[in-house]
Design a protein around this motif. Structure first.
Motif, short mmCIF file in Angstrom:
data_model
loop_
_atom_site.label_atom_id
_atom_site.label_comp_id
_atom_site.label_asym_id
_atom_site.label_seq_id
_atom_site.Cartn_x
_atom_site.Cartn_y
_atom_site.Cartn_z
N GLY A 194 13.78 73.45 13.51
CA GLY A 194 14.24 72.10 13.28
C GLY A 194 13.99 71.71 11.84
O GLY A 194 13.17 72.32 11.14
N THR A 250 6.12 69.80 15.49
CA THR A 250 7.24 69.28 14.72
C THR A 250 6.75 68.68 13.41
O THR A 250 5.59 68.30 13.27
CB THR A 250 7.99 68.21 15.52
N THR A 277 10.98 65.53 11.85
CA THR A 277 11.73 66.28 12.86
C THR A 277 12.04 65.41 14.06
O THR A 277 11.12 64.90 14.72
CB THR A 277 10.94 67.51 13.33
N VAL A 318 15.14 69.70 17.75
CA VAL A 318 14.95 71.13 17.50
C VAL A 318 16.06 71.89 18.19
O VAL A 318 16.66 71.41 19.17
CB VAL A 318 13.58 71.64 18.00
#
Length: 579
Positions: free
Chosen positions: A126, A151, A155, A158
């Motif tokens: 991501g 993350t 983010t 993903v």
């Protein structure tokens, strides 16, 4: 490496573990979670707590997209329910099936799936986070793959992906699970309506004689990026940086980047140019142009016990196996095994000096099957460099061999090796012995280490054993134990950034030297001739020859002696007679 005599039925070689456990090296430093996910398909989406839509493929491929029509749904085999995914790679498509999922920034997530069949990878990527994945080299029954990740601060989605390996057997997957806080709306996101923006900020980083590092600004709606070299697409990645390898020394190149999402690709970025550095001579000032490397046992494993002074004269580089890890991460020490019969360490040091007076290089090897030395931060990198230099000073070692089989961190091992080189200078003899899976592509940690230290690396002697069939540089799969296996896999390194002088062929000295992959000395010499002269090739014939190829390596001088020196008597003179 098993350092004691092994009972009947156990492998007596240096690398007895299967290729499956190379996943740590292949995937980098992964944060594997110790959790047990449940992945039960529901009619409308994922199971409770599961962010994946259609996790058991009970609704066909709904929610999933597979490259080139490589994915399908099957009713046999399945792990649960009535359906599972089957995807079949080709020589140019690794059968990637993926799903985009909304997530939250700065959160921990856990991904798992059940797989069987051929090589299978599972991972997530991501914007603003490091791509993470794990894999298995194949299984006849269902097994679970799982990996954890965090993350990034920006983010919000993903891409969860599954894929196989080029030219390998079909893989099956079932019961995919992603657990963690759901993003806005939960489940997979709607596909974008337009291609992403053009990447900006394209910048040139470190260059070597055959590679250039690039980085660029993230594009918020991009799923991946494509790097173009002089107009040709060369590298694809979900990260915002890449190293382009396989370039010619002292040559100017133009680079551009495109971003891509499900709606298409952006226009190309503004170009940047870079010129590669001159071709290196290879590290290790005293190593001959074509060299034979052999490992010497500092233990008894049922082969031949021999003192260092007794090592066969054909060997140019003698790797003392192995250093030992201390309780402090990154730090190593050396403990001379009393079983060898040395009266003192001074006698051993004198043996090293005697070999060096004959023009041989003696280096300390770090790793082996049980040598788990961890270098994963700045402190452990410093300890590794300091302790290695201390052993070189104490015993007179000419350098170090990296033979770590439990995963490496290329960033910090590069830092450590740069510190060692800075202190030792260009006379440093620095070798590596990765397994076959570690050198299949430039994104692996071992390959990144080799390319990152290329300016002073002496030779990479990849282990062509204990691996089963593998893919060559022509995207075809070759069986271990053949000339094609040796030449087509060497071609990957030779065409992906390493100088020919930095590539060697590593094989067992006898059938007892490894669990599998033994080839006759004549097969080794045929492979050397194929790569350097273009003669005695099998079905794979390289597009060009590599007369500067460094030579060959064996595990080990002890197994060679145990077999009556049959390996070195044939391969040694042949290596020294290469063009």
């Amino acid at each position: 490496m098993e350092r004691t005599r092994t009972p009947r039925g156990r492998r007596t070689g240096r690398h007895s573990r299967s290729v499956r456990t190379a996943a740590v090296a292949m995937a980098g430093a992964l944060a594997l979670g110790g959790w047990a996910a449940t992945a039960t398909a529901s009619e409308t989406g994922g199971s409770a707590g599961n962010l994946i839509t259609n996790p058991g493929f009970e609704q066909g491929l709904s929610g999933w997209s597979c490259s080139g029509g490589t994915g399908a749904v099957t009713g046999d085999p399945v792990r649960s329910g009535t359906s599972a995914l089957v995807a079949t790679p080709s020589g140019h498509d690794h059968a990637r099936c993926e799903q985009r999922v909304s997530v939250q920034p700065d959160e921990e997530y856990e991904l798992s799936t059940w797989v069987r069949g051929g090589y299978t990878f599972v991972g997530a990527a991501g914007s603003g986070m490091q791509e993470t994945s794990t894999w298995t080299s194949g299984s006849g029954d269902w097994q679970q793959l799982k990996v954890g990740f965090r993350t990034g601060s920006g983010t919000t989605e993903v891409t969860v992906h599954l894929h196989g390996w080029y030219g390998s057997a079909a893989y099956h997957a079932d019961d995919v699970a992603l657990t963690g806080p759901g993003g806005e709306g939960g489940g997979p996101t709607e596909p974008p309506e337009a291609p992403p923006s053009v990447p900006g900020g394209l910048t040139v980083g470190t260059s070597t004689s055959t590679s250039v590092a690039l980085s660029w600004d993230a594009v918020s709606d991009a799923e991946r990026y494509h790097v173009y070299v002089d107009g040709s697409r060369t590298v694809s990645t979900s990260a915002t940086s890449a190293t382009v390898s396989g370039l010619e020394p002292q040559t100017a190149y133009s680079f551009r980047v495109r971003s891509e999402n499900a709606a298409g690709e952006s226009a190309r970025s503004a170009p940047v140019t870079a010129t590669t550095r001159p071709r290196p001579g290879g590290g290790g000032g005293g190593v001959p142009r074509h060299a034979l490397t052999g490992y010497w046992h500092n233990f008894d494993n049922g082969s031949a016990l021999m003192k260092l002074r007794e090592v066969q004269d054909e060997y140019d580089i003698i790797a003392v196996a192995f250093a030992d890890a201390t309780a402090r991460p990154g730090e190593i020490e050396f403990n001379l095994d009393p079983v060898l019969g040395y009266g003192s360490e001074q006698e051993f040091i004198q043996d090293i000096a005697a070999k060096q007076s004959e023009g041989k290089s003696v280096i300390i090897s770090v790793g082996g099957e049980v040598g788990n030395v961890i270098v994963n931060d700045a402190a452990s990198a410093q300890r590794f460099a300091t302790s290695t230099l201390a052993l070189m000073d104490e015993y007179g070692f000419d350098g170090v061999d990296i033979d770590l089989e439990h995963g490496i961190n290329a960033r910090y091992l590069t830092e450590a090796m740069e510190a060692i080189h800075a202190a030792a200078g260009d006379s440093l003899v620095y070798t590596m012995a990765p397994q076959t899976i570690d050198m299949q592509h430039t994104g692996s940690e071992y390959f990144k280490l080799a390319l990152g230290t290329k300016d002073f690396l002496t030779v990479v002697n990849m282990q062509y054993y204990n691996s089963g069939s593998m893919m060559g540089c022509d995207n075809k799969v070759y069986s271990a134990g053949s000339v094609d296996f040796l030449t087509a896999l060497a071609c990957i390194q030779l065409e992906s950034g390493l100088d020919a002088s930095q590539v060697g062929i590593g094989v067992p000295a006898s059938p007892r030297g490894a669990g599998s992959g033994y080839v006759s000395p004549e097969t080794v010499t045929a492979a050397l001739d194929c790569l350097t002269r273009g003669t005695r090739c099998g079905s794979f014939v390289p597009e060009r020859t590599y007369p500067d190829l460094r030579g060959a390596m064996t595990w080990s001088v002890n197994w060679d002696r145990h077999a009556g020196d049959a390996w070195s008597r044939v391969v040694g003179p042949h290596v020294h007679g290469l063009p």
